[in-house]
Write a protein that holds these residues in place. Structure first.
Motif, PDB file in Angstrom:
ATOM      1  N   PHE A   2       2.353   7.929   3.613  1.00  0.00           N
ATOM      2  CA  PHE A   2       0.900   8.064   3.458  1.00  0.00           C
ATOM      3  C   PHE A   2       0.294   8.901   4.574  1.00  0.00           C
ATOM      4  O   PHE A   2      -0.666   9.637   4.346  1.00  0.00           O
ATOM      5  CB  PHE A   2       0.240   6.690   3.418  1.00  0.00           C
ATOM      6  N   ASN A   3       0.832   8.807   5.791  1.00  0.00           N
ATOM      7  CA  ASN A   3       0.324   9.617   6.900  1.00  0.00           C
ATOM      8  C   ASN A   3       0.722  11.083   6.740  1.00  0.00           C
ATOM      9  O   ASN A   3      -0.060  11.969   7.069  1.00  0.00           O
ATOM     10  CB  ASN A   3       0.818   9.078   8.244  1.00  0.00           C
ATOM     11  N   ASP A   4       1.936  11.319   6.234  1.00  0.00           N
ATOM     12  CA  ASP A   4       2.398  12.695   6.039  1.00  0.00           C
ATOM     13  C   ASP A   4       1.738  13.378   4.839  1.00  0.00           C
ATOM     14  O   ASP A   4       1.551  14.584   4.833  1.00  0.00           O
ATOM     15  CB  ASP A   4       3.914  12.731   5.853  1.00  0.00           C
ATOM     16  N   PHE A   5       1.415  12.586   3.822  1.00  0.00           N
ATOM     17  CA  PHE A   5       0.821  13.124   2.592  1.00  0.00           C
ATOM     18  C   PHE A   5      -0.436  12.339   2.223  1.00  0.00           C
ATOM     19  O   PHE A   5      -0.419  11.511   1.317  1.00  0.00           O
ATOM     20  CB  PHE A   5       1.837  13.049   1.438  1.00  0.00           C
ATOM     21  N   PRO A   6      -1.544  12.573   2.906  1.00  0.00           N
ATOM     22  CA  PRO A   6      -2.770  11.821   2.623  1.00  0.00           C
ATOM     23  C   PRO A   6      -3.288  12.021   1.198  1.00  0.00           C
ATOM     24  O   PRO A   6      -3.943  11.138   0.642  1.00  0.00           O
ATOM     25  CB  PRO A   6      -3.777  12.330   3.657  1.00  0.00           C
ATOM     26  N   GLU A   7      -2.958  13.162   0.586  1.00  0.00           N
ATOM     27  CA  GLU A   7      -3.380  13.383  -0.803  1.00  0.00           C
ATOM     28  C   GLU A   7      -2.665  12.413  -1.750  1.00  0.00           C
ATOM     29  O   GLU A   7      -3.226  12.025  -2.779  1.00  0.00           O
ATOM     30  CB  GLU A   7      -3.150  14.833  -1.241  1.00  0.00           C
ATOM     31  N   LEU A   8      -1.467  11.999  -1.410  1.00  0.00           N
ATOM     32  CA  LEU A   8      -0.753  11.001  -2.193  1.00  0.00           C
ATOM     33  C   LEU A   8      -1.419   9.631  -2.029  1.00  0.00           C
ATOM     34  O   LEU A   8      -1.638   8.911  -3.009  1.00  0.00           O
ATOM     35  CB  LEU A   8       0.715  10.927  -1.754  1.00  0.00           C
ATOM     36  N   ALA A   9      -1.754   9.268  -0.795  1.00  0.00           N
ATOM     37  CA  ALA A   9      -2.421   7.988  -0.537  1.00  0.00           C
ATOM     38  C   ALA A   9      -3.778   7.931  -1.230  1.00  0.00           C
ATOM     39  O   ALA A   9      -4.202   6.869  -1.689  1.00  0.00           O
ATOM     40  CB  ALA A   9      -2.588   7.776   0.963  1.00  0.00           C
ATOM     41  N   PHE A  10      -4.457   9.072  -1.323  1.00  0.00           N
ATOM     42  CA  PHE A  10      -5.769   9.115  -1.973  1.00  0.00           C
ATOM     43  C   PHE A  10      -5.677   8.761  -3.453  1.00  0.00           C
ATOM     44  O   PHE A  10      -6.611   8.211  -4.029  1.00  0.00           O
ATOM     45  CB  PHE A  10      -6.389  10.510  -1.801  1.00  0.00           C
ATOM     46  N   LYS A  11      -4.548   9.045  -4.084  1.00  0.00           N
ATOM     47  CA  LYS A  11      -4.386   8.773  -5.511  1.00  0.00           C
ATOM     48  C   LYS A  11      -3.989   7.326  -5.823  1.00  0.00           C
ATOM     49  O   LYS A  11      -3.984   6.930  -6.980  1.00  0.00           O
ATOM     50  CB  LYS A  11      -3.349   9.720  -6.102  1.00  0.00           C
ATOM     51  N   VAL A  12      -3.659   6.546  -4.803  1.00  0.00           N
ATOM     52  CA  VAL A  12      -3.259   5.150  -5.014  1.00  0.00           C
ATOM     53  C   VAL A  12      -4.471   4.326  -5.427  1.00  0.00           C
ATOM     54  O   VAL A  12      -5.507   4.344  -4.757  1.00  0.00           O
ATOM     55  CB  VAL A  12      -2.616   4.558  -3.738  1.00  0.00           C
ATOM     56  N   GLU A  13      -4.338   3.599  -6.533  1.00  0.00           N
ATOM     57  CA  GLU A  13      -5.441   2.770  -7.027  1.00  0.00           C
ATOM     58  C   GLU A  13      -5.172   1.272  -6.884  1.00  0.00           C
ATOM     59  O   GLU A  13      -6.104   0.493  -6.791  1.00  0.00           O
ATOM     60  CB  GLU A  13      -5.714   3.090  -8.497  1.00  0.00           C
ATOM     61  N   ARG A  14      -3.901   0.878  -6.903  1.00  0.00           N
ATOM     62  CA  ARG A  14      -3.550  -0.536  -6.799  1.00  0.00           C
ATOM     63  C   ARG A  14      -2.431  -0.728  -5.788  1.00  0.00           C
ATOM     64  O   ARG A  14      -1.454   0.012  -5.804  1.00  0.00           O
ATOM     65  CB  ARG A  14      -3.070  -1.077  -8.149  1.00  0.00           C
ATOM     66  N   MET A  15      -2.578  -1.771  -4.945  1.00  0.00           N
ATOM     67  CA  MET A  15      -1.515  -2.118  -3.994  1.00  0.00           C
ATOM     68  C   MET A  15      -1.352  -3.626  -3.986  1.00  0.00           C
ATOM     69  O   MET A  15      -2.320  -4.377  -4.111  1.00  0.00           O
ATOM     70  CB  MET A  15      -1.836  -1.618  -2.593  1.00  0.00           C
ATOM     71  N   TRP A  16      -0.093  -4.032  -3.797  1.00  0.00           N
ATOM     72  CA  TRP A  16       0.228  -5.450  -3.798  1.00  0.00           C
ATOM     73  C   TRP A  16       1.221  -5.699  -2.667  1.00  0.00           C
ATOM     74  O   TRP A  16       2.304  -5.130  -2.651  1.00  0.00           O
ATOM     75  CB  TRP A  16       0.829  -5.827  -5.144  1.00  0.00           C
ATOM     76  N   PHE A  17       0.836  -6.527  -1.715  1.00  0.00           N
ATOM     77  CA  PHE A  17       1.705  -6.883  -0.597  1.00  0.00           C
ATOM     78  C   PHE A  17       2.091  -8.342  -0.754  1.00  0.00           C
ATOM     79  O   PHE A  17       1.228  -9.209  -0.912  1.00  0.00           O
ATOM     80  CB  PHE A  17       0.983  -6.695   0.738  1.00  0.00           C
ATOM     81  N   ARG A  18       3.394  -8.599  -0.672  1.00  0.00           N
ATOM     82  CA  ARG A  18       3.873  -9.963  -0.832  1.00  0.00           C
ATOM     83  C   ARG A  18       4.881 -10.272   0.276  1.00  0.00           C
ATOM     84  O   ARG A  18       5.697  -9.434   0.627  1.00  0.00           O
ATOM     85  CB  ARG A  18       4.546 -10.086  -2.187  1.00  0.00           C
ATOM     86  N   ARG A  19       4.809 -11.469   0.794  1.00  0.00           N
ATOM     87  CA  ARG A  19       5.744 -11.986   1.810  1.00  0.00           C
ATOM     88  C   ARG A  19       5.661 -11.242   3.135  1.00  0.00           C
ATOM     89  O   ARG A  19       6.655 -11.088   3.833  1.00  0.00           O
ATOM     90  CB  ARG A  19       7.166 -11.958   1.283  1.00  0.00           C
TER      91      ARG A  19
END
Length: 94
Positions: free
Chosen positions: A46-63
């Protein structure tokens, strides 16, 4: 009496042996993978490709319940400006 090789001796019963039992001198290398490797790799991506991170709409962190994982999660979310849905442990919110 004829001297038989180990392979000749085992070949008739080969199906009853696992592969590692047939190797004369097994060699191996210890491999360690950090428990946070997936978070660190995602953060780097995400730091190397901020345009990729910008397209993320859903995130799920578990454990992931430690202070270090909370920091990595927060750092990761900084570039996710288009986020619509987020699931994180209650310890992160706290």
């Amino acid at each position: 009496m004829e001297k038989r090789s180990r392979w000749t001796e085992l070949s008739s019963r080969r199906s009853s042996y696992l592969l590692y039992e047939l190797i004369d001198r097994p060699t191996s290398t210890a491999v360690y993978r950090g428990p946070l490797a997936s978070l660190n790799k995602t953060l780097k991506t995400f730091n190397d490709f901020p345009e990729l991170a910008f397209k993320v709409e859903r995130m799920w962190f578990r454990r992931f319940y430690t202070a270090e994982t909370n920091r990595l999660t927060a750092d990761m979310l900084q570039n996710c400006m288009n986020l619509a849905s987020l699931s994180i442990p209650w310890t992160t919110i706290r």
